[in-house]
Structures are given as C-alpha cells and as structure tokens.
Write a protein that holds these residues in place. Structure first.
Motif, PDB file in Angstrom:
ATOM      1  N   PHE A 208       0.796  -1.226   0.000  1.00 45.81           N
ATOM      2  CA  PHE A 208       0.000   0.000   0.000  1.00 45.81           C
ATOM      3  C   PHE A 208       0.833   1.283   0.000  1.00 45.81           C
ATOM      4  O   PHE A 208       0.316   2.355  -0.300  1.00 45.81           O
ATOM      5  N   MET A 209       2.121   1.175   0.321  1.00 44.68           N
ATOM      6  CA  MET A 209       2.970   2.359   0.324  1.00 44.68           C
ATOM      7  C   MET A 209       4.128   2.253  -0.658  1.00 44.68           C
ATOM      8  O   MET A 209       4.797   3.244  -0.943  1.00 44.68           O
ATOM      9  N   GLY A 210       4.392   1.045  -1.153  1.00 45.16           N
ATOM     10  CA  GLY A 210       5.532   0.866  -2.037  1.00 45.16           C
ATOM     11  C   GLY A 210       6.853   0.989  -1.308  1.00 45.16           C
ATOM     12  O   GLY A 210       7.870   1.362  -1.904  1.00 45.16           O
ATOM     13  N   VAL A 211       6.863   0.658  -0.012  1.00 45.42           N
ATOM     14  CA  VAL A 211       8.066   0.782   0.808  1.00 45.42           C
ATOM     15  C   VAL A 211       8.559  -0.610   1.198  1.00 45.42           C
ATOM     16  O   VAL A 211       7.811  -1.392   1.788  1.00 45.42           O
ATOM     17  N   ARG A 212       9.787  -0.896   0.870  1.00 44.50           N
ATOM     18  CA  ARG A 212      10.398  -2.175   1.243  1.00 44.50           C
ATOM     19  C   ARG A 212      11.052  -2.006   2.613  1.00 44.50           C
ATOM     20  O   ARG A 212      12.143  -1.455   2.734  1.00 44.50           O
TER      21      ARG A 212
END
Length: 815
Positions: A476-480
């Motif tokens: 949902f945030m595109g954060v790894r």
C-alpha cells in the motif's frame, strides 16, 4: 554559445599558470553573475570548516562551476580565514563577509562564527562513525556484516553508536586502541595497511581521516554521550545542475543537528551516483558528467540522504509539435524540452486498439472489433473505446488477476473457500469500481470469518505483526521495509523503531477456529484481542503504534483503524503515489519510480512533477481507479508510437515513445487461444475459462509457469517474471501447445482450410488479423502466399505461416 570550448588552442605555453591566469590568457568568457553556495556560512566550534562553491551564469544562460577560477578574501580576517580553494575556517567569534571574485564579477557571502575558542572535542557519534562509514569499515561486506570480520563486528553503516564504541574500545581486551600511544592502535595501523589487514588499504597515513582518528585517541577515545546532538537532516548544494558531457561540479553536504547548528560534512558524507552512465562522483563530492540523460547523485550521512539532480541534454533548442491531451502530457513535454528530446509520432489506430485492449482488459481484439474501429470516423473514437473497455466484464477479470498477485490470493495457503471468498470480494470491488482507499480500509481493518468476509484472509496471507507490517508497507505504500527489522535501512530514514512501531498496529490480531461450516470445515475467524504489544528487540522498549515517518496514532477500539485513517487520508501522499506509479508502470512498461514497488527518497522518480500531478489527480478523483486509467490512457504520451526516431532512440527513461513490453503469461495464453480458435481446460473450471479469469495461480499449466506466472508467495512485483528465457523460446517453437493448436480438428486453421472458397489471399489476411491485429501489407501478403504455394501441401504451408506469426515479436509483445 557553449562556454569553455577552446578547440585548436595549444596549452603548452600555459603549463604552470594558475587557473584564473590560464583562463584569462585563453580569453575565457566572463560570467554575467556569480552564485555562491551556501548563501550564508555558519561556523560553530574550533573544528568547523565550510567550503564554498562558485557557479557562474553566462550571457547565453549556461552555467559552470568556477570555484577553481575564483579568488576568495574575508573582509575581517580576525573573524575567519579562507584558503585559495574556498575553504572557510573560524578564527574568533563574530560576523564577517567573504568576497568572491571571478574576473571583474563579484559576489559576497556573510559568515558567522561562534564557539571558535571552545575546547576541541572529537565526537565519536558525529565524527568517528561517519569516517568509518566513508572508509567502508562498517559496510555489509566488511565489519558491518551479520557476524563481522575477524572477530570485529560493527553496526551496519554505523547506526548504533554505543555498541560500536564498545566493539572498538572495550572488546577484545581493548587491543584495538592504545590511547597512550595512538600511533600503535590497530584502529590506525590496519586501515593504513601498516599491519596486515584483510580489508586492504582504506586510508593514507597523515590523511584527514587518519588525523581525526588519531586526535580522538589522543583525547582518550571519549565515548558517545546522550547529550550529543543528533543529525536531523542533510542538504546538498547545488540541488540541480544542467551540464554538458565532461564538465565538473563540486558538491557540498550540510548536516542539520538537533542543537540547531549546521555543519559542512562533505568530507564525512558518502557520495554515490544512481546512473554512472550519465555522471560519476568521487569521494570528495566532485561530480563529472560522462554521458547524456539525467541522474541523481546520492549523498548519505548518519542515516540521512539527499539528492542532487544532474541533467545532460541530448540536444539543444529542439522544437516539436505535441498537442497535450491533459496535464500528464504537459509534464512529459516539459521534461522532454529540458533534455532536448523529440517524441515519436502517434500510434496507428490498429496499434492503439490492440495496445489499449491488452493493457485494460488483457485481451486482443477480434476481427470485427478491428474493422469497426478502423471504419469509425469519429475524432473521439479513442476516448470512447477506453470508456467501453472499462465497462467490459474482462476488466474485472484482468485487474482482479493483477491485484490477486499483489494481495497473494492463493488457495494453497488460504484453502479453496478462503481463496474464493477473497477473490470474489476483489471482483466485486472492481465491478462496483470501489475507491482504492475504501478497499485498503476494508483490508486493513478486516475481521470475522475467512469464508464469509473475504478481506479477513489478508491476515492469513500475512501472519504475525512483522509480516503484516512488511506486507502493508510494500503493497500500500511501495516501501520495502524488510531491512529495518534488524538494522537501520541503509538507503532510508527507517530503523527498528519505525519497523516495530508499524508492526504494533497488528499486535492484537488473533485467529480462532470455528465450526460454523462443520467440524471439518477448517473455518477460521480473525478477531481483535484486548491486549497485545510489540517490543523493539534491541532496546526492549514496548512500541506505540506509529505510522512510518509520523507521530504515534492509536484508536480506543481497534488500533488498525488509526492506521487505515492515516493511510487513506487525502493529505497523505503514500497510497496515491504508490498506486499511480504502479499503474503508470503497468500501462507504459516502466514506472516513474523503478522498481515500481520501491518508493524511497534515494530512488527518485524520473519525472517528479509528473508523479506529483498523477497523485494529485488521483486523490482529487476520489481514489477512483477507472478515472486514473482514463487519465493515462487518454494522454497523448500513452498513445505514442513504439517506433523511436533519431532524436529519441537513446531514450529509455522519459517515455518519448511507447515502451514495448512482453505479454504476461495469462495474456499470451489467451491471445494464442483467441488466434487459434481453441481453449485450455482448467480443472474444476468451465470449458473456455480464460487464463486472466483464474482466481489463483494453482491451476496446473506448464505454459503459464514457463512464462512467469508468480506463485504469490511474495508481496513483490518482482515475483512475476517478465524477462524472456530460452525455455520460453523453445516452448513456443517446439513445444506441444502451439503445434497441437495448429492442427486441432476444431481449431481456426483447420476450419478455414475446409472452406473450398477460401483464397490464399483471404487466408493470409485472416491469419494476420488474428495474430497481429492488423491487415498485412501487400508485400507481406505476397510473401506469405508464396510460402503457402511453395510448401508440400496447402495445409503444411498455412501451418508454417501461422506458426511463424505466433512466434514473432509483433505477436508476443505489446507495442
């Protein structure tokens, strides 16, 4: 005019002259004005220094780094001193002004000095650790690895001062440092290779890094203190430059600290180029352009990062006609003009029809659809086509498949009933065009039976607070976020506190068994317990539920509701930027940020203004996915030809022509079936069920697996393989599937050949339309008919032709 191009001038007579004298002798152009960075210098403490960078702007608008040509002088030498390189040093507290001169052009910069006579105290946290980071001592390949090297372990990139101090000064019986004889300390001897060192030579004796370490040891190797100022952020100057190949630009890194001070940390910062094909940067911050395009230079210091953008145009003063359809076209055209790029022409109607159908509903057009679209003379027919496609049932199939990958809807883990419940919820959401913000809210706050409430299965796909935090951040945030579980993220501002603060939102999610569907129904119920917390393993601290990069936020009933409100808020950019970047990547073949699910400060978009505009339009449209698709599909940039022109043939980043992309496994299988007039029978599914309509990836198909169908085991876009392989080529050329479909009794080719009235010309035309979705050219038709005539039989000739078309790039790729 481009300055400093002295072609044909012999420099032999000028060897040994200083740069200003050399330029004067050569008749170098004089800048119209000077810009000095930073615009104000602040020196705090006796050890402070501040370098100045001088950029000249010339009459033609070009800009050059003139620091080496500049002359520097301090108005009051009792306050500060400046050397010929433009390095400022404190002398006494007070204020002064620095005069900078290039030829007859001058500029002035104020300088303020404080704490000049206070005792010099080397900070382990803010000076020693950054030096060790810059030297590479605490990298993952050296002492920063999980188990260290040679019995010596440091925190990765120096994010933990106290443990690192203990490892250096106290562990191994203190053998690494000798404060009473600093020169004999292994901390100095090993990196200078005065004694054997497995990591090789990291610094020279007498270098600034060596002298700083020595001074720290002479002061007794003072430990880090809780009162040490903490870095709150860094800046880099200049923030952006337009340059030519072979030019240089000095960079300055300034750190802001919690005590309100700013310091020049260029010597301690680490510099890295994000695209070495455009520009390189050395350890001192000297950047050199080597190619054309645009890149960012990353500067890192103490867990913070900043970027300097470097643009090297492909050409200058290139004009082009590009009627903008919407704001997206305006943003891409602005970037093209900055870079001297010229877009390709518009795609043909046949190309657009095939492209739009594959990208929107995963389906190739039929002959009647092609003929009707080509015959339509309505100027708005492309926009009307897009509206029709978004209302077709295949839209639900195709995008349920896409999001099924993201949400990992998988019968192996969820069971058949849980998988179907999750898939049906997703299909209903796309059928009703539910806003993505509402979908995310339902998913994050879901509870109840996994059989009757599809979103509840989200908490069975990802289990445990850690897994749920990582999945939520990436999907949902595109954060790894995975790196931050064990150590500070090397390329982000996130650490273990951030990781476990997000995980705390899911600490009270529990699962219990239910017998509502019978004793052996295996139904489970997701519920929220009254207690449950997450602890930070390094500090032992109980973490408050906290969104990434924000203040703690809780909810008295279900803390997940606070996370959902934060994530779906219209003023929170994370969800919108993540979704629009993914959709841009799906449609245009490459995201504005790549990989498309790796949004972070140190992975900037290729066109920041375009990403901002997309996200703003998406939020203003109520997180409506169909509105987003209409916006992109109706843009002229999406409708460009895939054929590059001489002015954009080197561009792979800025969308000057449509990026050709291979059909996905499901698209390709359906396209083969549609072309050959056959179908694949999947277990427990009706005959004729298309691959894009399968609810999960467990339906056996060697073809789909070979062509990259994901297992849905990872919340990463990378799980779906898109690169061509030898196995795929062999399967298409020699495998059973295509050869079987070419000769199948009820297949298209067999039915065509039964018609005694069918001419070879019509046969060729039909095969081209069902594969390439266009009519053949006269030359293609003639060559294909000759192939059939030369074959041992008409059937073998037609099969060879059909086989060739199905194996061609024009069929296998979306263009």
């Amino acid at each position: 005019m481009r300055v400093l191009r002295f072609l044909g001038v012999s420099l032999v007579a000028f060897v040994g002259l200083p740069a200003p004298a050399l330029n004067a002798a050569l008749g170098a152009p004089v800048p119209a004005k000077l810009e000095v960075l930073p615009a104000k210098a602040t020196l705090f403490g006796p050890q402070a220094s501040q370098r100045l960078v001088v950029i000249g702007t010339f009459a033609d608008g070009s800009r050059l780094d003139l620091t080496a040509d500049a002359q520097f002088a301090v108005g009051d030498p009792k306050v500060a001193a400046v050397d010929p390189r433009g390095f400022l040093h404190p002398v006494a507290d007070g204020k002064a002004e620095v005069l900078i001169r290039v030829g007859s052009v001058e500029a002035r910069v104020p300088v303020e000095v404080s704490g000049a006579v206070s005792p010099r105290q080397v900070s382990f946290r803010n000076e020693i650790q950054p030096v060790l980071t810059k030297l590479g001592c605490n990298q993952g390949s050296c002492h920063g690895s999980q188990h260290g090297k040679g019995g010596f372990r440091l925190s990765l990139l120096g994010f933990e001062a106290e443990p690192d101090y203990t490892a250096i000064v106290k562990s191994a019986e203190g053998r690494r440092v000798t404060p009473f004889a600093p020169e004999e300390s292994l901390l100095l001897l090993k990196p200078t290779l005065s004694v054997a060192h497995g990591g090789g030579k990291r610094m020279e004796p007498g270098s600034p890094e060596s002298e700083l370490l020595k001074l720290w040891l002479e002061q007794g190797a003072p430990a880090p203190s809780r009162d040490d100022p903490i870095v709150t952020g860094i800046s880099v100057f200049p923030t952006q430059r337009r340059m030519e190949p072979g030019q240089e630009q000095r960079l300055i890194a300034l750190a802001r600290f919690s005590d309100g001070t700013t310091r020049d940390v260029t010597d301690q910062a680490k510099f890295d180029p994000l695209n070495e094909g455009v520009a390189k940067v050395g350890p001192t911050g000297l950047a050199t352009t080597v190619g054309q395009g645009e890149t960012n230079l990353m500067v890192r210091y103490q867990g913070h990062a900043a970027l300097a953008r470097v643009t090297v145009p492909y050409a200058y003063e290139k004009s082009f006609d590009f009627p903008a359809h919407n704001i997206l076209d305006e943003k891409v055209a602005t970037k093209w003009r900055e870079l001297g790029l010229v877009p390709s022409g518009l795609s043909t109607d046949a190309e657009f029809l095939r492209r739009a159908m594959l990208d929107t509903i995963g389906t190739t057009p039929s002959r009647s659809e092609l003929e009707d679209f080509l015959a339509d003379t309505d100027p708005a027919k492309r926009a009307k086509l897009i509206d029709r496609l978004l209302d077709r049932p295949e839209y639900v199939d195709f995008w349920s498949l896409k999001w099924g990958d993201l949400l990992r809807i998988d019968g192996t883990k969820l069971g058949a009933q849980g998988m179907l419940a999750f898939n049906l919820w997703l299909r209903d959401a796309f059928r009703a065009n539910k806003p993505v913000s509402a979908m995310v809210d339902e998913l994050i706050t879901a509870q109840g039976s996994i059989y009757t409430n599809g979103p509840a299965n989200y908490f069975r796909v990802a289990t445990g607070p850690d897994d749920l935090a990582e999945t939520t951040a990436q999907v949902f945030m595109g954060v790894r976020l995975q790196c931050a579980k064990c150590h500070h993220h090397p390329f982000e501002a996130y650490g273990q506190d951030d990781y476990y603060g997000l995980a705390a939102y899911f600490a009270r999610i529990k699962t219990k068994q239910s017998q509502e569907f019978g004793l052996f129904g295996r139904e489970q119920v997701i519920y929220v317990a009254k207690t449950g917390e997450v602890g930070q393993p390094r500090t032992g601290k109980t973490m408050k539920p906290t969104p990434l990069g924000d203040e703690a936020a809780d909810d008295p009933v279900d803390r997940r509701r606070a996370l959902a409100r934060w994530l779906t808020a219209s003023n929170n950019p994370w969800l919108a930027r993540n979704v629009v970047n993914r959709y841009w990547g799906y449609l245009l073949g490459k995201g504005l940020v790549n990989p498309i699910d790796d949004l972070r400060e140190t992975n900037p978009p290729s066109n920041p203004d375009l990403l901002d505009a997309l996200a703003q339009e998406f939020v203003a449209g109520g997180f409506d996915l169909k509105k987003l698709l209409r916006l992109i599909l109706n843009s002229r940039v999406y409708q460009l030809s895939s054929l590059p022109n001489p002015d954009n043939r080197l561009d792979t980043t800025f969308f000057t022509h449509y990026r050709v992309k291979r059909l996905t496994a499901e698209q390709l299988l359906d396209a083969i079936n549609l072309a050959t007039g056959t179908f694949e029978k999947f277990p427990l599914k009706p005959a004729g069920t298309r691959a894009i309509a399968l609810p999960d990836t467990n339906y056996p198909s060697y073809f789909l697996d070979t062509f990259g169908r994901p297992e849905r085991a990872l919340a990463c876009e990378c799980e779906r393989a898109s690169d061509p392989t030898m196995s795929q080529a062999l399967h298409l050329m020699n495998g059973d599937l295509i050869n079987r479909k070419l000769t199948q009794a009820d297949g298209r080719l067999t039915r065509l050949l039964r018609d005694p009235r069918l001419t070879d010309e019509t046969l060729v035309e039909t095969l081209y339309v069902v594969t390439f979705n266009r009519l053949p050219s006269p030359q293609e038709n003639e060559a294909a008919r000759q192939l059939i005539v030369d074959a041992p039989s008409r059937a073998l000739g037609a099969q060879d032709l059909f086989w060739g078309l199905l194996n061609s790039k024009e069929f296998l790729f979306n263009h």
